[in-house]
Design an enzyme around this catalytic site. Sequence first.
Site: not given
Length: 438
Positions: A155, A157-158, A160, A280
Amino acid sequence: MKRRALIMLEGHARTGLLFVQAAQRLGLHPITLSTDPASYDYLAAESIETIRVDTDNLDALIHECSRLRATYDIAGITAAEEEVYATVGKLCRHFNLPGPNPASIERCCDKFVQRRLLAEAGVPVPAYRLAANATDVESCAVEIGLPVILKPAVGTGSSGVRLCRNVEEVAEHTAFLLGGKHLWRTSPRILVEEFAQGPYYSADVMGNEVVAIAAAEFGAPPHFVFRACSYPPQLGNDAYERLVDVALKCLLALGLGWGPTNIEFRWTKRGPVVIEVNPRLGGGTGPQLVRLAYGVDLIAEHIKLVIGQGWNLRKKRSQTAAVQYLIPDRDGILDWIDGDGRTTAIPGVSEVKFYVDPKTPIMRKGDHRDRIGHVIAVSPNSAQTEALLQRAVDLISWSISPFPTLDKQGQSAAHRLPAPTEVARTSPAGKPADRGAT
């Protein structure tokens, strides 16, 4: 002669337009392939050529790129989103174009595999365990010792990610992750980690060169929403070099070193500990801040690499650039938000951007989606930049009304709500300014 094109897999809410503009400055025609082009507003606004295609389907992407080659000279293929970056590598190999190693990207995107490879290479990481069910999560948390971090093994973007300070919070967040409320891109697996405490830093790497290091702060726990970030950090030479050394060891351990990498650290009692390696460019405003602070356009230099040109990472200036994100402290309907006109008039304020419009529902998720805007400032030194941000953010305010409720007959009870509600305004300290209730 065919027109040279840059193929972008998917877009990006914050940096996608910057990729498009950088490609155009380099004389390239940007084309975006996306499962849902409408999710990126700038594509239609800028009349960017866009093709709807399932970006999880490699064969469909190969077919579409092959079709485009009849019209364009495809100079390169890339992406800003981590989720499709391994696919970018596979496409580049198929069409014999420069690109990342897809196997390295896939290993890196699995946070458990990443942790294991880093630990085996002697890179300092938090204690960690992998769990697939609630019983495993609880036993792992007890074994590591509370507090712990729970996060999806895959995952960005933090999303969860949460700090759990006791067994009740561990059970609560596990139920959230496994109970159908969290969107999983893979089979559900939860990483249970030691809470590494200390100042946060990140390194922006291109190839095997650490271009810049930033310091950042988060909003209130238990979530990890970036509140502020600045380049360069207030670090001594020895500490800076230790971060650089650990960053380069991460590249070796994970088989990276082509193109961009963003590496996150916590400076703990035992020194720098690697929190995450992202294969990235850094998301959000990072590339803009690097350009303002050092004169290095990471996005343009990345595209040059993608199309087989030589890049130039030489720093052309030395400034302090910082961002303050606007984060609401409640859910509801955004009545209004203003102050951007007054703020942009301040010398040294580089950009003020609101991500949402009035009448937008605000539903906080505890991740990057909670931010509703940002302010960027730049000056010759950190004290001046901090003062600029303080002055600018103090001019921005907004109002959020509670969501309408339903009475017993199922009719809207909005008319019975007090209106309007308290005005919330952020400050560099991350606290609402005292505007009182209206």
